[in-house]
Design a protein around this motif. Structure first.
Motif, short mmCIF file in Angstrom:
data_model
loop_
_atom_site.label_atom_id
_atom_site.label_comp_id
_atom_site.label_asym_id
_atom_site.label_seq_id
_atom_site.Cartn_x
_atom_site.Cartn_y
_atom_site.Cartn_z
N ALA A 25 0.83 -1.21 0.00
CA ALA A 25 0.00 0.00 0.00
C ALA A 25 0.87 1.26 0.00
CB ALA A 25 -0.93 0.00 1.21
N VAL A 26 1.89 1.28 0.83
CA VAL A 26 2.79 2.45 0.87
C VAL A 26 3.54 2.57 -0.45
CG1 VAL A 26 4.86 3.39 1.96
CG2 VAL A 26 3.01 2.47 3.37
N SER A 27 4.04 1.45 -0.97
CA SER A 27 4.82 1.48 -2.21
C SER A 27 4.00 1.92 -3.40
CB SER A 27 5.41 0.10 -2.49
OG SER A 27 6.31 -0.25 -1.47
N GLU A 28 2.74 1.51 -3.45
CA GLU A 28 1.89 1.93 -4.56
C GLU A 28 1.45 3.38 -4.43
OE1 GLU A 28 -1.08 -0.34 -6.27
OE2 GLU A 28 0.04 -2.20 -6.20
N SER A 29 1.52 3.91 -3.23
CA SER A 29 1.12 5.29 -3.00
C SER A 29 2.24 6.29 -3.31
CB SER A 29 0.68 5.48 -1.55
OG SER A 29 -0.39 4.63 -1.25
N THR A 30 3.44 5.79 -3.47
CA THR A 30 4.58 6.67 -3.73
C THR A 30 4.98 6.57 -5.20
OG1 THR A 30 6.09 4.91 -3.05
CG2 THR A 30 5.47 6.54 -1.38
N PRO A 31 5.54 7.65 -5.75
CA PRO A 31 5.92 7.61 -7.16
C PRO A 31 7.10 6.67 -7.41
CG PRO A 31 6.49 9.74 -6.16
CD PRO A 31 5.79 8.93 -5.12
N GLY A 32 7.12 6.10 -8.59
CA GLY A 32 8.22 5.22 -8.97
C GLY A 32 7.75 3.79 -9.17
N PRO A 33 8.65 2.97 -9.71
CA PRO A 33 8.30 1.56 -9.96
C PRO A 33 8.01 0.83 -8.65
CG PRO A 33 10.36 2.16 -11.07
CD PRO A 33 9.99 3.30 -10.17
N ILE A 34 6.99 0.00 -8.67
CA ILE A 34 6.54 -0.70 -7.47
C ILE A 34 7.63 -1.60 -6.90
CG2 ILE A 34 5.44 -2.56 -8.77
CD1 ILE A 34 4.01 -1.19 -5.57
N GLY A 35 8.38 -2.30 -7.77
CA GLY A 35 9.43 -3.19 -7.29
C GLY A 35 10.52 -2.45 -6.54
N VAL A 36 10.91 -1.31 -7.07
CA VAL A 36 11.94 -0.50 -6.41
C VAL A 36 11.41 0.02 -5.08
CG1 VAL A 36 13.33 1.60 -6.60
CG2 VAL A 36 13.06 0.11 -8.58
N ASN A 37 10.19 0.52 -5.08
CA ASN A 37 9.60 1.03 -3.84
C ASN A 37 9.50 -0.07 -2.78
OD1 ASN A 37 9.35 3.45 -5.14
ND2 ASN A 37 7.16 3.30 -5.47
N MET A 38 9.06 -1.27 -3.21
CA MET A 38 8.95 -2.38 -2.26
C MET A 38 10.32 -2.77 -1.71
SD MET A 38 5.80 -3.51 -1.73
CE MET A 38 5.84 -5.24 -1.36
N ALA A 39 11.33 -2.81 -2.59
CA ALA A 39 12.67 -3.18 -2.13
C ALA A 39 13.19 -2.18 -1.11
CB ALA A 39 13.63 -3.27 -3.33
N VAL A 40 13.05 -0.90 -1.41
CA VAL A 40 13.53 0.14 -0.48
C VAL A 40 12.78 0.05 0.84
CG1 VAL A 40 13.68 2.63 -0.11
CG2 VAL A 40 14.38 1.66 -2.29
#
Length: 168
Positions: A25-40
């Protein structure tokens, strides 16, 4: 990414299925690729800032290397009928994997999976507030198609906080 994270969470104990859903949910709410957001986010959750940097480099570096190698070879075989056929076969497989991940996320969002064990009736594990919110978002999305998805994400975040979705 999602099946990998669910499996890793179970094997290591780093995070639960609910935590993966929260990270998504947080990763999809932030800009950028979902995989990168999830990894970070996963790296930060497990090891702070150094963990997020390591997770980012660990995710991005191998992909860049593989893409460079594949691009170099693909130019030479672009018109090969076997390569064209392989890419034709990959499309439905990718669609199936994406659909499976979507169903996993939907089940985690709309069902109380913690209460699943030993339940005799399916109706008792349904998160009715989440289902109502999802139905309202689908209806609103169809009615106001020109609104940016970020508007719906923001509204749902506020509603989730106000009505205390997801537990405690």
């Amino acid at each position: 990414t999602l099946p990998f994270l669910y499996d890793m969470g179970e094997r290591t104990g780093w995070f639960t299925a609910q935590k993966v859903a929260d990270m998504l949910a947080v990763s999809e709410s932030t800009p950028g690729p979902i995989g990168v957001n999830m990894a970070v986010y996963t790296g930060y959750t497990t090891a702070g800032l150094p963990g997020s940097v390591c997770a980012l480099v660990g995710l991005v570096a191998p992909s860049i290397i593989v893409i460079i190698i594949v691009a170099a070879f693909l130019k030479a075989f672009r018109d090969n009928r076997y390569v064209v056929g392989a890419f034709y076969g990959i499309r439905p497989a990718s669609t199936g994997r994406i659909a499976a991940a979507g169903l996993t996320v939907a089940a985690g969002a709309l069902l109380n999976l913690a209460a699943w064990e030993g339940v005799s009736r399916f109706w008792s594990v349904i998160d009715w507030k989440a289902c109502l919110l999802a139905a309202c978002v689908i209806a609103a999305g169809r009615k106001w198609q020109k609104l940016h998805p970020a508007v719906f994400i923001l509204i749902c975040a506020v509603l989730g906080a106000v009505f205390r979705f997801g537990g405690a």
